[in-house]
Structures are given as structure tokens and as C-alpha cells.
Design an enzyme around this catalytic site. Structure first.
Site, PDB file in Angstrom:
ATOM      1  N   LYS A   8       0.829  -1.225   0.000  1.00 30.23           N
ATOM      2  CA  LYS A   8       0.000   0.000   0.000  1.00 30.23           C
ATOM      3  C   LYS A   8       0.856   1.264   0.000  1.00 30.23           C
ATOM      4  O   LYS A   8       0.632   2.182  -0.773  1.00 30.23           O
ATOM      5  CB  LYS A   8      -0.884   0.082   1.263  1.00 30.23           C
ATOM      6  N   ARG A  83      -9.490   1.372   8.587  1.00 32.24           N
ATOM      7  CA  ARG A  83      -9.087   0.017   8.951  1.00 32.24           C
ATOM      8  C   ARG A  83     -10.197  -0.722   9.692  1.00 32.24           C
ATOM      9  O   ARG A  83     -10.011  -1.871  10.068  1.00 32.24           O
ATOM     10  CB  ARG A  83      -7.865   0.084   9.853  1.00 32.24           C
ATOM     11  N   ARG A 119      11.758  -6.049   5.211  1.00 31.46           N
ATOM     12  CA  ARG A 119      11.487  -4.617   5.062  1.00 31.46           C
ATOM     13  C   ARG A 119      12.333  -3.794   6.036  1.00 31.46           C
ATOM     14  O   ARG A 119      12.500  -4.145   7.195  1.00 31.46           O
ATOM     15  CB  ARG A 119      10.004  -4.335   5.328  1.00 31.46           C
ATOM     16  N   ARG A 152      11.314  -1.857  11.590  1.00 30.86           N
ATOM     17  CA  ARG A 152      10.239  -1.400  12.472  1.00 30.86           C
ATOM     18  C   ARG A 152       9.961  -2.429  13.551  1.00 30.86           C
ATOM     19  O   ARG A 152      10.019  -3.629  13.282  1.00 30.86           O
ATOM     20  CB  ARG A 152       8.972  -1.189  11.637  1.00 30.86           C
ATOM     21  N   ARG A 163      -0.852  -8.764  13.476  1.00 27.05           N
ATOM     22  CA  ARG A 163      -1.289  -7.774  12.480  1.00 27.05           C
ATOM     23  C   ARG A 163      -2.188  -8.425  11.441  1.00 27.05           C
ATOM     24  O   ARG A 163      -3.169  -7.833  11.000  1.00 27.05           O
ATOM     25  CB  ARG A 163      -0.068  -7.146  11.794  1.00 27.05           C
TER      26      ARG A 163
HETATM   27  P1  ADP Z   1       1.070  -1.906   7.914  1.00 25.23           P
HETATM   28  O1  ADP Z   1      -0.035  -1.576   6.986  1.00 25.23           O
HETATM   29  O2  ADP Z   1       2.241  -2.501   7.215  1.00 25.23           O
HETATM   30  O3  ADP Z   1       0.638  -2.683   9.126  1.00 25.23           O
HETATM   31  P2  ADP Z   1       1.084   0.831   8.943  1.00 25.23           P
HETATM   32  O4  ADP Z   1       2.244   1.734   8.987  1.00 25.23           O
HETATM   33  O5  ADP Z   1      -0.056   1.180   8.063  1.00 25.23           O
HETATM   34  O6  ADP Z   1       1.687  -0.591   8.561  1.00 25.23           O
HETATM   35  O7  ADP Z   1       0.501   0.654  10.433  1.00 25.23           O
HETATM   36  C1  ADP Z   1       1.301   0.383  11.548  1.00 25.23           C
HETATM   37  C2  ADP Z   1       0.439   0.331  12.809  1.00 25.23           C
HETATM   38  O8  ADP Z   1      -0.145   1.621  13.052  1.00 25.23           O
HETATM   39  C3  ADP Z   1      -0.755  -0.611  12.738  1.00 25.23           C
HETATM   40  O9  ADP Z   1      -0.379  -1.935  13.070  1.00 25.23           O
HETATM   41  C4  ADP Z   1      -1.689   0.017  13.787  1.00 25.23           C
HETATM   42  O10 ADP Z   1      -1.278  -0.315  15.105  1.00 25.23           O
HETATM   43  C5  ADP Z   1      -1.464   1.488  13.584  1.00 25.23           C
HETATM   44  N1  ADP Z   1      -2.433   2.067  12.618  1.00 25.23           N
HETATM   45  C6  ADP Z   1      -2.167   2.532  11.364  1.00 25.23           C
HETATM   46  N2  ADP Z   1      -3.286   2.986  10.760  1.00 25.23           N
HETATM   47  C7  ADP Z   1      -4.291   2.797  11.654  1.00 25.23           C
HETATM   48  C8  ADP Z   1      -5.696   3.047  11.621  1.00 25.23           C
HETATM   49  N3  ADP Z   1      -6.308   3.560  10.546  1.00 25.23           N
HETATM   50  N4  ADP Z   1      -6.417   2.732  12.731  1.00 25.23           N
HETATM   51  C9  ADP Z   1      -5.845   2.210  13.812  1.00 25.23           C
HETATM   52  N5  ADP Z   1      -4.520   1.931  13.914  1.00 25.23           N
HETATM   53  C10 ADP Z   1      -3.754   2.219  12.851  1.00 25.23           C
END
Ligand code: ADP
Length: 218
Positions: A8, A83, A119, A152, A163
Site C-alpha cells: 500500500k 481500517r 522490510r 520497524r 497484524r
Molecule cells: P502496515 O499496513 O504494514 O501494518 P502501517 O504503517 O499502516 O503498517 O501501520 C502500523 C500500525 O499503526 C498498525 O499496526 C496500527 O497499530 C497502527 N495504525 C495505522 N493505521 C491505523 C488506523 N487507521 N487505525 C488504527 N490503527 C492504525
């Protein structure tokens, strides 16, 4: 939309570069807030890195602030939001429109785990690298901002499982929600970044009017 590690963020980077619609990544906004030690960042810090969703209240406050900035006025690309169903409803309230295009990027679980474990991410600007396919030019120094390139905390074998579970339980049901509105495009994300991006670009060109669309958001 798509599971963690589906690409994404890389797709949103491409769209930003080519069409000028800024990438708005809620994961990035959360990590920035934590790095900057803002009040919301302090609250989010204990919730991040465990593979669970951060509270809607925190994510929505950060997103609202970001979308109010001038550069989002002509349009933007969301990465990692919504999400869950309540976030999708909030987005509609916040923006007043449904998203014009929703891309659901599907990748086999085995590939996802491999990708996430290789990554690397810039700890300062969130630029994405891969220890095998796209390492930083200078050892663990970001090509973009010169910051430290790290793994990360949540790119870890145990947290990945959590996740994925969170994704299947809370985010995947949104695909049916957006499918009803007719704006959903299913994308095969198993190939290279170029192969995954090609059909996305086709949809955007069709929507935005080809060459004229590129750079329209600038
Ligand atoms: P990935 O999609 O690879 O898991 P992200 O950087 O999008 O990585 O997200 C990392 C973390 O940030 C998620 O596991 C969650 O804990 C938090 N997060 C990101 N976006 C949201 C969201 N829209 N709502 C709730 N938590 C979020």
C-alpha cells in the site's frame, strides 16, 4: 486497502509522485506523532507496535488535522485508513464524499511474511527499503533524508501474526462495504512494484483523463 506488507505504502508513493495527490498514511502520522512527542503521540506510543489497531479517537484526530492542510484540497491518497467500519463511516463524515477509487491489493500470506521480514524503514521520514530487493545506497542511511534506516518494531515474526489477525477480523470486511459502492478495484500485489502499479495507473488514468490527470493534484 490490503494486508500489512501488501505494498500500500509503495503504491501511494507512486501515485503521489506521478499525480501529485499526497500520500496520507495513518501509520506514518502515528509514528510521526510518537517521534515528535506530541500529546496524541504519547498516548499512541503504548498502543503502537503490538499489531493491534490504535484507538479510533487518536487516529481520527491526526487524520483530521492532516486533511485540513492545503495540499490535500485537490485530493489525496489514503494509506492504511480506514481500517475498520467505524473509521469508514467517519471518513465519509469528515470528507463528505466516498472515496473515488478503492484499491484492494491481494498478496499471498507467505509472500507477505517474507516481505515484511526483509522490510527496512527510515526512522526519520518513513521511506521504505528492502534488505534484499532495495537496500539503502549507503549502509543503513536513508537515501531521502540521511536518517537512520531501521527494522520497524512491528516487522517481527510474532507481531506479524497479530497484524494479520487484526487485518482479517477488522479491515477485510470493509472490502464488501466499498464493493457495494462500485468504486472497488481488485489488484494482484504478488508481482513487482511496477507490475502491481500498472493496473492502478490504468484505473487512475481512466478516471482522471490520461495525461491531463497526471500532476492534476499539484
Ligand atoms: P502496515 O499496513 O504494514 O501494518 P502501517 O504503517 O499502516 O503498517 O501501520 C502500523 C500500525 O499503526 C498498525 O499496526 C496500527 O497499530 C497502527 N495504525 C495505522 N493505521 C491505523 C488506523 N487507521 N487505525 C488504527 N490503527 C492504525
Amino acid at each position: 486497502m490490503g494486508a500489512p506488507g501488501c505494498g500500500k505504502g509503495s503504491m501511494a508513493d507512486r501515485i503521489e509522485k506521478e499525480y501529485g495527490y499526497p500520500k496520507v498514511s495513518t501509520g506514518g502520522l502515528l509514528r510521526d506523532a510518537v517521534r515528535n512527542g506530541t500529546p496524541l503521540g504519547l498516548e499512541a506510543a503504548s498502543q503502537l507496535g503490538k499489531g493491534k489497531l490504535v484507538e479510533d479517537r487518536i487516529v481520527l484526530a491526526l487524520l483530521r488535522e492532516r486533511l485540513e492542510k492545503e495540499d490535500c484540497r485537490a485530493g489525496y491518497t489514503l494509506d492504511g485508513f480506514p481500517r475498520n467500519l467505524s473509521q469508514a463511516v467517519s471518513l465519509k463524515e469528515m470528507d463528505g464524499r466516498r472515496p473515488e477509487a478503492v484499491f484492494d491489493i491481494a498478496v499471498d500470506e507467505e509472500t507477505i511474511v517474507k516481505r515484511i521480514l526483509s522490510r527496512l524503514t527510515c526512522g526519520r521520514c518513513d521511506a521504505i527499503y528492502n534488505s534484499v530487493a532495495k537496500p539503502p545506497k549507503n549502509d543503513m542511511i536513508c537515501d531521502v533524508c540521511g536518517g537512520p534506516v531501521i527494522r520497524r518494531k512491528d516487522d517481527d515474526p510474532v507481531v506479524i501474526k497479530e497484524r494479520m489477525r487484526t487485518y482479517h477480523e477488522q479491515t477485510e470486511p470493509l472490502i464488501a462495504y466499498y464493493d457495494k459502492g462500485g468504486s472497488l478495484h481488485r489488484i494482484d500485489g504478488n508481482g513487482t512494484v511496477d507490475e502491481t502499479y500498472a493496473p492502478i495507473r490504468k484505473v487512475l488514468d481512466r478516471m482522471l483523463g490520461g495525461e491531463r490527470g497526471r500532476g492534476a493534484g499539484r
